[in-house]
Enzyme design. Structure first.
Site, PDB file in Angstrom:
ATOM      1  N   LYS A 180      55.698 -87.763 105.997  1.00 59.60           N
ATOM      2  CA  LYS A 180      56.185 -88.365 106.907  1.00 59.60           C
ATOM      3  C   LYS A 180      54.736 -88.206 107.500  1.00 59.60           C
ATOM      4  O   LYS A 180      54.242 -87.505 107.742  1.00 59.60           O
ATOM      5  CB  LYS A 180      56.759 -88.854 107.320  1.00 59.60           C
ATOM      6  CG  LYS A 180      58.185 -89.998 106.894  1.00 59.60           C
ATOM      7  CD  LYS A 180      57.667 -90.455 106.029  1.00 59.60           C
ATOM      8  CE  LYS A 180      58.906 -91.362 105.424  1.00 59.60           C
ATOM      9  NZ  LYS A 180      59.281 -89.993 104.268  1.00 59.60           N
TER      10      LYS A 180
HETATM   11  C1  LIG Z   1      61.944 -96.083 103.703  1.00 58.75           C
HETATM   12  C2  LIG Z   1      62.585 -95.330 104.059  1.00 58.75           C
HETATM   13  N1  LIG Z   1      63.876 -95.210 104.602  1.00 58.75           N
HETATM   14  C3  LIG Z   1      64.575 -94.630 104.860  1.00 58.75           C
HETATM   15  C4  LIG Z   1      64.213 -93.183 104.540  1.00 58.75           C
HETATM   16  C5  LIG Z   1      65.111 -91.465 104.495  1.00 58.75           C
HETATM   17  O1  LIG Z   1      64.440 -90.628 105.543  1.00 58.75           O
HETATM   18  P1  LIG Z   1      64.493 -89.393 105.490  1.00 58.75           P
HETATM   19  O2  LIG Z   1      64.298 -89.132 103.920  1.00 58.75           O
HETATM   20  O3  LIG Z   1      64.348 -88.189 106.520  1.00 58.75           O
HETATM   21  O4  LIG Z   1      66.775 -89.382 104.601  1.00 58.75           O
HETATM   22  C6  LIG Z   1      62.950 -92.948 103.430  1.00 58.75           C
HETATM   23  C7  LIG Z   1      62.528 -91.122 103.228  1.00 58.75           C
HETATM   24  O5  LIG Z   1      61.260 -90.532 102.389  1.00 58.75           O
HETATM   25  C8  LIG Z   1      61.810 -93.965 103.058  1.00 58.75           C
HETATM   26  O6  LIG Z   1      60.911 -93.927 102.382  1.00 58.75           O
END
Ligand SMILES: Cc1ncc(COP(=O)(O)O)c(C=O)c1O
Length: 368
Positions: A180
């Site tokens: 990210k």
């Molecule tokens: C659009 C979106 N929502 C939620 C998430 C979930 O985040 P995490 O990977 O930190 O659980 C991601 C992660 O790639 C994402 O791209």
């Protein structure tokens, strides 16, 4: 190989991790408190609660908002499973909404048609960092008494009408996973103003336990704890916060780099006949990925791989995943996009020469 995404790390992150290792307090502690304060200030919110993933952030945001069995949550199908699974974890049903092809964000027309008596929340995803039509989403939600829980995993630092995503609305959820815009290694945050909801989230992230948060922030464990509600082991560790604190100091540099690379791609790719670039205002958006709609997508992906360029398909729509596809829904724009989307390399340490090589390789493919 040029990866499609990667974290940009330096000696500051290593120094912070070293420091925290020396204290011996690796779990949730003062650095999490410090990171939350930085986020609170940045977003001008009463509460910023850090957790161990963006998925966990969405889960407890939904759960603390009272979303449960029998409820429907309107959400795009074109998103990561981390947006959808939390809805299931609450016992609610994801209702998949189509997208606009200009930016791959929620279609407002389709959203209005999906509203039922069972709808309890709207979960917009700011795809690639480009804000959804938040004015309209919030207006629809206010009219029907719905909660808006933003999946802002891609949108750290992006602005909607001169306001940071996360600085207004009901609740916004961020992800700080390895790729990210800023990373904690793994991590997430929920930002909001609602005191009651924030109190629930604070307990839910640490097994429903009361008081423990404050003690841990001061490097103390309380053995006399009370479990007051259902909860999860979702809290952020000091190690992850140590990385996040180093990364957030570099945010302005990361933002500019990402915007500059995306501007370069826009300039170079917008004139290509076989490619459609997405709508984004690169003054106010911090692009998380650079997705294009491309003819002969699979062949292009393969060609770029032979050149040492890694690409991605963000995402396989959820409505066609085995777990959901028994219940057929018609999402024509999502299906159209899925057959054409390709994410090309974008990260802060990507050099303009590497970006030029990516563009040159795409041009070469279509000239053949
Ligand atoms: C659009 C979106 N929502 C939620 C998430 C979930 O985040 P995490 O990977 O930190 O659980 C991601 C992660 O790639 C994402 O791209």
């Amino acid at each position: 190989m040029i990866p499609v995404a990667r974290p940009t790390l330096g000696k500051e992150e290593i120094k912070n991790i070293e420091k925290i290792c020396k204290t011996g307090w690796l779990g949730m502690g003062s650095l999490v408190f410090e990171f939350e304060n930085v986020l609170k200030k940045m977003f001008g919110r009463k509460h910023a609660i850090c957790v161990n993933t963006g998925t966990a952030a969405i889960h407890i945001a939904l759960a603390a908002s009272g979303i449960g069995r029998g409820d429907e949550v309107i959400v795009p199908s074109l998103t990561f499973a981390g947006t959808i699974q939390p809805i299931l974890s609450c016992g609610a049903r994801p209702v998949f909404c189509d997208i606009e092809l200009e930016d791959l964000n929620l279609s407002m027309d389709h959203l209005k048609r999906l509203l039922t008596k069972k709808t309890k929340a709207i979960l917009p995803v700011h795809y690639g960092g480009v804000p959804c039509n938040m004015d309209l989403i919030l207006r629809i939600a206010r009219k029907d008494g719905l909660r808006v829980i933003e999946d802002a995993a891609h949108a750290f630092g992006s602005e909607y009408k001169n306001r940071l995503i996360g600085s207004f609305g009901d609740i916004a959820c961020f992800s700080f996973d390895p790729i990210k815009t800023i990373s904690c290694g793994e991590g997430g945050a929920v930002v909001l103003d609602d005191d009651e909801c924030a109190q629930k989230i604070t307990k839910m992230r640490i097994l429903g336990i009361d008081k423990d948060t404050w003690n841990r922030y001061h490097q103390k464990r309380s053995w006399l704890y009370e479990v007051q509600m259902e909860g999860y082991r979702y809290h952020m560790s000091n190690i992850n916060a140590a990385i996040g604190l180093a990364q957030i100091k570099k945010f302005k540099v990361f933002k500019k780099r990402r915007q500059d690379i995306a501007k370069f791609y826009d300039k170079e790719l917008s004139r290509l006949k076989h490619i459609r670039i997405l709508r984004h205002d690169l003054e106010s958006t911090v692009p998380f990925n650079y997705t294009i709609l491309a003819d002969k997508r699979d062949l292009l992906m393969h060609f770029l791989k032979t050149k040492g360029i890694v690409t991605a398909i963000n995402y396989i729509p959820n409505h066609i995943q085995p777990f959901f596809r028994r219940k057929r829904v018609a999402l024509p724009n999502t299906d159209f996009a899925y057959n054409r989307i390709i994410g090309i390399p974008l990260y802060s340490s990507l050099s303009i020469n590497e970006a030029r090589f990516v563009v040159g390789s795409i041009k070469e493919f279509y000239k053949r």
